[in-house]
Design a protein around this motif. Sequence first.
Motif, PDB file in Angstrom:
ATOM      1  N   GLU A   1      -3.993   9.400  -1.001  1.00  0.00           N
ATOM      2  CA  GLU A   1      -5.770   9.584  -1.328  1.00  0.00           C
ATOM      3  C   GLU A   1      -6.464   8.897  -1.774  1.00  0.00           C
ATOM      4  N   GLY A   2      -7.421   8.264  -1.498  1.00  0.00           N
ATOM      5  CA  GLY A   2      -8.796   6.915  -2.029  1.00  0.00           C
ATOM      6  C   GLY A   2      -8.703   7.903  -3.737  1.00  0.00           C
TER       7      GLY A   2
ATOM      8  N   THR B   1       1.295  -0.896   0.205  1.00  0.00           N
ATOM      9  CA  THR B   1      -0.325   0.507   0.362  1.00  0.00           C
ATOM     10  C   THR B   1       0.691   1.292  -0.022  1.00  0.00           C
TER      11      THR B   1
ATOM     12  N   GLU C   1      -9.083  -3.952   2.888  1.00  0.00           N
ATOM     13  CA  GLU C   1     -10.270  -4.328   2.018  1.00  0.00           C
ATOM     14  C   GLU C   1     -10.804  -5.489   1.207  1.00  0.00           C
TER      15      GLU C   1
ATOM     16  N   TYR D   1      -6.957   5.983  -6.788  1.00  0.00           N
ATOM     17  CA  TYR D   1      -6.290   4.014  -5.848  1.00  0.00           C
ATOM     18  C   TYR D   1      -7.386   3.552  -5.355  1.00  0.00           C
ATOM     19  N   ASP D   2      -7.952   4.656  -4.570  1.00  0.00           N
ATOM     20  CA  ASP D   2      -9.489   4.012  -4.496  1.00  0.00           C
ATOM     21  C   ASP D   2     -10.058   2.520  -5.290  1.00  0.00           C
ATOM     22  N   ASP D   3      -9.728   2.377  -6.525  1.00  0.00           N
ATOM     23  CA  ASP D   3      -9.800   1.357  -7.334  1.00  0.00           C
ATOM     24  C   ASP D   3      -8.939   0.522  -7.242  1.00  0.00           C
TER      25      ASP D   3
END
Length: 681
Positions: free
Chosen positions: A141-142, A137, A167, A159-161
């Motif tokens: 930010e997302g 990681t 998760e 990034y949150d994809d």
Amino acid sequence: MKLNNIKWYAQQDLIIKILLVMFSTAVTVYFFPKSDRFKYDYVEGEPWEYETLYAPYKFPILKSEQQLKEDRAEIIAQTPRHFYKEPFKYNTAFEGWQEAIRTSLPDSTYKKEVRPVIKNLERSLKQVYERGYLEDTQDLEGISPIVLKNEDNSTQLAYDDLIIPEELQEIIRQDLLSISNIALQDRLRKRLLLVLKPNVFFDQQLTDLNIQSELDKILPTQGLVAQNARIIAQGEIVEGRKLRILETLNSSYESQTWTESQYNWKLTGYLVLVGMAYTMLLLFVYKYRPAVYATNKKLAFIYFNLCLFAVLTSVVLKLNIDYIYIVPVCMLPLILKAFFDARLGLFSHVIIIFILSFVVPSSGEYLFLQMMAGIVTILSGKEIYKRANLFVTVSQIVGVYFVSYFAFYAIYQGGVSGWEWDRVLYFVLCGLAMLFVWPLIYVFEKMFNMVSDVSLLELSDTNSKLLKELSNNAPGTFHHSLNVANIAETAANEIGANAMLVRVGALYHDIGKMRNPTYFTENQGSGINPHDDLDPEESAEIIIDHVINGIEIAKKYKLPDRIIDFIRTHHGDNTVYYFLKKAQNINPDIDTADYQYPGPRPFSPETAILMISDSVEAASKSLKTPTSAAIDKLVDSIIDSQIAAGQFLNADITFKQIELLKAVIKKKLAGMYHLRIEYPE
């Protein structure tokens, strides 16, 4: 040809002085900082105190360091990170996990608890690996943009994809919720996570290259100032865009690259200004200190000290401009006062401060602080040879620095918040550096063969080898010298002359009598006078030779020239009056030059005081009844005869001072010869 040589030698001394000024000027300017300096001093948030400033040339406005830092941070945050996806056979891993679970659990438990969740887990893992599973990681930010590179193409994502370990654990946990046995849930989840591997990896090298490429595109400037455009008007507040323009202009001056012609003109200007300052000092010495002007060694010593502190300050400026106040510039007037006088020390201090103001920052503040400190140095350091006086002087200088800086800070900032304690520490370090004035004076004495008040104090010690020898070989002369020293010191204090110098000169003025002590009445304790068996001319020669012998002894013991001057001049070119009269009674036509001291006459107030004190003290021994009236008459008679003989024409002493000397010497002699009451037997 002979006439030309005479003219050359007549001008040689002046040529040496001119060369000294030129050499000092060249040395000082050579060590000046080569970069130019913005001539205006300004403070953020304060009004502009000068005339309206217009742009001297066209230049871009530089961004501040803070603004550049913010730009870099924004670029780093907005530049996409690069990731790449590699194929991972999650199906094979999942089947292996499924087989391991089936063989490890009872058949009934497997069919009842595990089989119902298999399809959900398989569907979820398919979605996870289609999106991409990232185990390493990043601190993003997302919504941070990323670029995901496949085997065939690259995709712009957020990034949150991507799926991260937290998760993935949550997805698996949700799919296993239908299993009633909590322990079994945890066991299945952990074993599945062990077999699942990431298929997305962070490309650090490509990301760094991409970020650096974007950072290189940042412009260090913002906007452009046209030539002759108004930058700031008088009274406007120095802030915002105006502040940035002023800082840009200041930086451009410091980093400005001069053409050869421009640099030569700049150098010429510095040479003219510094040369003028040094010439003014030479003219001051010529006008008010002719004795110093006549001695090239003393002039060289003065200019050496000026160059020393100019070079030291310039070097510190190049190293770190914040350390400018550590340089003990106030040591200069202290040194010159120790060797000469306060007036010359203060004038020299003013000259060096004006010269340094060409190159130091905040020249107005620097001028005031150093000028005040220099004045305090002159006023407080009356007797540097006393240790307590030096410590008091240093404390007062540090105090003046502190108070002056406090006042300037209050003016500039409208308060004392944000006080810079580092500056106060620099003032204290400057004061500590000034304590090295004693060893420095000692070094200068050896280098230039000069004498200071510190050395005079050492020479005044009656336990020194030479004075001990005088006391043993000629005790009467030693006692006479002590009396003369006491009288001369009191007289010098009365007219403001150098009392310590006079006292030391008086202690050594008759050391030549050690060669033939019995030929001088103060050493004839047996009542036998060897002059009774000599001709007047022979006796006069012995008496006169004590001056020459004294000079030889003084040089043997390496006494300073300033002390030898007292030996040479304490009789001037007077005659040995007693033996002259005795010879004239035998032959009225004798040559008086055979009975005359070689001189020279006194050429300073101090040497004149010694001549007077020596003559009066010696003559007072002949008084049979030393009453007040007799002492007054004797003093007036001796001093008036010396004036009539022109002995004080070169001594720079006034009639008013002579009258003061008469009064104090009369009082001193009256105290020495006061009558005591007769004690009963």
